[in-house]
Structure formats: structure tokens, C-alpha cells
Design an enzyme around this catalytic site. Structure first.
Site, PDB file in Angstrom:
ATOM      1  N   LYS A  79      71.500  82.611 -59.480  1.00  0.00           N
ATOM      2  CA  LYS A  79      72.058  82.162 -58.214  1.00  0.00           C
ATOM      3  C   LYS A  79      73.498  81.747 -58.842  1.00  0.00           C
ATOM      4  O   LYS A  79      73.757  81.475 -60.146  1.00  0.00           O
ATOM      5  CB  LYS A  79      71.406  81.109 -57.884  1.00  0.00           C
ATOM      6  N   SER A 154      70.238  76.811 -50.250  1.00  0.00           N
ATOM      7  CA  SER A 154      71.249  77.674 -50.782  1.00  0.00           C
ATOM      8  C   SER A 154      70.989  78.616 -51.451  1.00  0.00           C
ATOM      9  O   SER A 154      71.948  79.440 -52.086  1.00  0.00           O
ATOM     10  CB  SER A 154      72.230  76.742 -51.178  1.00  0.00           C
ATOM     11  N   SER A 178      66.864  74.000 -51.015  1.00  0.00           N
ATOM     12  CA  SER A 178      67.533  75.237 -51.148  1.00  0.00           C
ATOM     13  C   SER A 178      66.764  76.073 -51.874  1.00  0.00           C
ATOM     14  O   SER A 178      66.998  77.238 -52.013  1.00  0.00           O
ATOM     15  CB  SER A 178      68.729  74.808 -52.177  1.00  0.00           C
TER      16      SER A 178
END
Length: 477
Positions: A79, A154, A178
Site C-alpha cells: 500500500k 483506504s 481500511s
């Protein structure tokens, strides 16, 4: 060689045996990313040359008979809030478009030490601000099941890359859902282990990750794969003040356990969230299967009492967190977000502006509400071993939009459609798994456990996966 959806556990074994070459595996995924990711936009940086170099080194190590790690030669996506040395970390922000860290974050360091090969960085909303993956620098990530819809966030780039067969493993983080929101939206799995199990070594504020509880976690297409990755990234670190001691057994090992001794509470809405009838129906079928796996399941009316008060506490804690981020950027990078607002998403500007209006009493009041939520969870776990609930109250919606209602009931556009964020107030371990599919889209289930009992959560999720397998349920290329 078609290995797009081969489990990471199998890839690792086949590479170790010499059935698969790390070079061929990495080349396969790089080629698939090139062919498929224009539509999905899961990756913001593809580490093609670095990955090829690492794969060649992995191949040489195998040929030389060197001792290898549990993820030797297995690709992993990282990420874009997590640092990989020599690779841009943009945080999904124009402000950091040219930022290249010199050192790996500890999660990446451990993945590399285990032999994993970083294949790229995945998309995220700016600074992880919202549960949809879109930003001004890289655009929106599409859902592989329907590219017109959101992948969630996210960690949406990571989940989309997994669902599309663009990586076997991925990293993510979770401060309000997330890890779990995109897992639900994309039909994948994620593990939030006990708080402190996966160290973060956040700097300059090593204590920020309790505001609210923020987890670094593993993402995969199966609980078993996520457990294998968790065994690698978990473990003590003196750089994290909340780091836990070493475990006696492995998470992969506990996936073999059953659930016939467990008492499970099922809450269809946690008492405070709107859930569509279709989503609830799919989740109830999944809960029935958990019962068929041997667990004793009771439906309970609710866990929490009032959405607005609880959500206001979350917002205050997140604003407090963003105030620290704002100050850090000014101090360490000479960047004032409010002076560069044309380059920053509206959501980030709004949160920073609100954070400047906070006082200490606001935070203390939020912590009192949070304590009440913690006690409400304790009451559930006085009688039950696990709590299960939907992950999202609705299907993935159109990307670049925000929902306004569920079943005709108005909702908060950022958090009103997710049942994830209350768990970040309480800090309980939780695993997200697919509950099933409806209208061609995934529906997610979250399995929550007692504090310091993440192994029961992981074992129950794996047992559920065995009776309700989703292997083979992948989007069409």
C-alpha cells in the site's frame, strides 16, 4: 503458466520445490499487471526492474541450496502509505509526488527478509482519509467485479490487485475499516490481529496508533494465505511501544482448528447501522454456514446504542490524529497543507481545518464515549466467544461518488454504509471474509474477537472458509 489465482501458500511450496521459478512467477505477474491494470488502476508504481532483480537473486539462492524464508519468491503488493526503500511513497497526494524514502518500513523489511518480492505500490486515498480509493494524483481504483464501482478504501488498491489476480499477497492498514471495507467490496480476506501484533514503529509520534486503534494487517484471497503473511510480519519490535511478545504458535497453524466449541453472537447491524435487505440476506446465509461448521450462533439485538455520539467520537479522534500529521508535515517537510489546498482533496483540508478547532476537552469527551463502546463489547464477550456482523451495509457503489441512503434511510456519506469503524474505537481483533455474492458483487462478513484472542478469530474464519469456500470465485478477465 496460469498462476494468477494460485494461493500464496501453494506458490511458496512450489517455488521451494523447484516446480516454479521466482523469475517466471514475477514475470507472469508483471505481464498481467501491464495487461489488466489500465482498467483497474490498482497500482500507482510497478517495481518492474527491482522485482526482476530480486527474482533473479531468489533463483540463485534456490540453485545454491541456501536457506530460504517462508515467502521466498512470492510477489507482494505494498500500500502506498508504506515505505519501500528507493520506491516513491506518495501517500496518494500531490504534495508527496516526488518523495522517495531511503528505508523500508518494518513490515516491508520483514516481508523481504522472508523472501517476498515487492512487485509494486498500490493506490490509496490521500493519506488514507476515506473508505473509497481515489485521489488527485493517481485517480480512482476500480472494482474488478464491476469497473464502474468502487474498490473501497483506504487499502482499495491492494484489495483490487488481489481480486484481479495481480498479486497473491498485499499489505494494508486500518483506522476505520481500511482493511475490511475493500476486502468486502472486492471479495477478499484481511486480518487485523491483536493490537500490537504487527508493529508499525510510527515516527515522529510512536503513540499515534491508539487514536483511534490503527492496525497494520495482511491481505490475501484466503484466510490461510493472510495467516501465512501475518506470521511473517507479526512479532515484537522495540520500536513500537505497543508491540506484543512473541507467540508460541503460528497463525497458519491455528487455521486448522474447528469452531464446534465456540459461542457466536450475530448482530445484523451492530444496533446502529443501516443494512440493505439483500446484504443482510447474504450475511445470514453465511452465518448459518458458520453454525453448520459447528459453532453455536445466537442473534442479538445490537451492540452499541447511538450512531451519532459514537461517530462524533471517532471524528474527534481522527481530527486529533490529523492535527499531528499537519504539524509533522510543517516541521519535517516544510509543507503546510492549508497553503497548498489546491493540491489537496477537500476531505483532507476539511479534517485539518476542523482539527485546528479542537481542544483537549473535546478529546477527553471522545475517549469517554470510546470507553462506553469498549464496555459494550465486553458485555458481548462475557457471553460469547465471537461477534459476527456484515462488513458493509450496501453493495459497492459507483466509483467517484458517495452514497446518501440505504433503503431510503439517509446515511453519512463517508462512514454511514460501513460497520467497521466502531471496532477501531474498541481495538478488538477482526478478520474480514467474503460472505457470498449477490447481483454479481461481493458481500462481506467480519468476525470479531475478544481483546488478545486473535487466534480464535483466525481459526474461526478459516473454519468458515472451509464450509463456505470462495476459491474460484474471481472476476472475469
Amino acid at each position: 503458466m496460469d498462476i494468477a489465482y494460485t494461493p500464496a501458500t501453494e506458490l511458496a511450496v512450489r517455488i521451494r520445490r523447484g516446480d516454479l521459478s521466482p523469475v517466471d512467477v514475477v514475470e507472469y505477474f508483471l505481464d498481467r499487471i501491464e495487461r489488466r491494470d489500465d482498467e483497474i488502476n490498482a497500482y500507482v508504481t510497478v517495481c518492474d526492474e527491482k522485482a526482476r532483480t530480486a527474482a533473479e537473486a531468489a533463483e540463485r539462492a534456490l540453485l545454491a541450496g541456501e536457506e530460504i524464508g517462508p515467502l521466498h519468491g512470492v510477489p507482494v503488493a505494498v500500500k502506498d502509505l508504506t515505505n519501500v526503500a528507493g520506491v516513491p511513497t506518495t501517500f496518494g497526494s500531490k504534495l508527496f509526488a516526488d518523495f522517495v524514502p531511503e528505508e523500508d518500513d518494518i513490515v516491508v523489511e520483514r516481508l523481504k527478509d522472508a523472501g517476498a518480492i515487492v512487485i509494486g505500490k498500490t493506490n490509496t486515498p490521500e493519506f488514507g482519509r476515506k473508505p473509497m480509493t481515489t485521489n488527485l494524483l493517481h485517480g480512482a481504483t476500480a472494482n474488478p467485479w464491476d469497473p464502474t464501482r468502487t474498490a473501497g478504501g483506504s487499502s482499495g488498491g491492494s484489495a483490487a490487485a488481489l481480486a484481479a489476480g495481480l498479486t497473491p499477497l498485499a499489505t494494508g492498514g486500518d483506522a476505520a475499516g481500511s482493511l475490511r471495507v475493500p476486502a468486502s467490496a472486492c471479495g477478499t480476506a484481511s486480518i487485523m490481529a491483536d493490537f500490537g501484533r504487527v508493529p508499525m514503529e510510527s515516527r515522529p509520534d510512536g503513540f499515534v496508533n491508539t487514536h483511534p486503534y490503527t492496525f497494520s494487517g495482511s491481505m490475501a484471497r484466503s484466510v490461510e494465505d493472510a495467516a501465512l503473511m501475518l506470521d511473517v510480519i507479526g512479532g515484537p519490535s522495540d520500536g513500537d511501544p505497543f508491540s506484543l511478545p512473541e507467540r508460541d504458535d503460528s497463525y497458519l497453524g491455528v487455521t486448522r482448528r474447528g469452531v464446534d466449541h465456540l459461542d457466536v453472537a450475530y448482530s445484523p447491524d451492530l444496533g446502529i447501522c443501516e443494512v440493505s435487505a439483500t446484504v443482510e440476506g447474504v450475511v445470514e446465509e453465511a452465518v448459518d454456514d458458520l453454525g453448520r461448521a459447528g459453532a453455536s450462533v445466537d442473534r442479538i439485538d445490537g451492540v452499541f446504542e447511538e450512531w451519532e455520539t459514537l461517530h462524533d467520537a471517532l471524528e474527534v479522534l481522527l481530527q486529533d490524529r490529523y492535527l499531528g500529521m499537519y504539524d509533522n508535515f510543517v516541521r519535517d517537510h516544510d509543507i503546510d497543507i492549508l497553503d497548498r489546498r489546491e493540491d489537496v482533496t477537500e476531505e483532507v483540508v476539511s479534517r485539518v481545518e476542523k482539527s485546528l478547532e479542537l481542544d483537549a476537552l473535546d478529546v477527553r469527551r471522545a475517549e469517554r464515549v470510546r470507553t462506553e463502546a469498549y464496555d459494550a463489547m465486553r458485555e458481548v464477550f462475557a457471553d460469547y466467544d465471537l461477534l459476527v456482523a456484515p462488513t458493509l451495509g450496501m453493495f459497492p457503489f459507483e466509483k467517484d461518488t458517495q452514497p446518501s441512503e440505504i433503503g431510503g434511510v439517509p446515511i453519512d456519506p463517508l462512514h454511514g454504509w460501513a460497520l467497521t469503524w466502531p471496532i477501531n474505537l474498541t481495538g478488538n481483533p477482526v478478520v474480514a471474509v467474503p460472505a457470498g455474492f449477490a447481483e454479481g458483487l461481493p458481500v462481506g462478513l467480519q468476525i470479531v474477537g475478544r481483546w488478545r484472542d486473535d487466534e480464535t478469530v483466525v481459526s474461526a474464519a478459516a473454519a468458515y472458509e472451509r464450509v463456505r469456500p470462495w476459491e474460484g470465485s474471481y472476476p472475469a478477465d
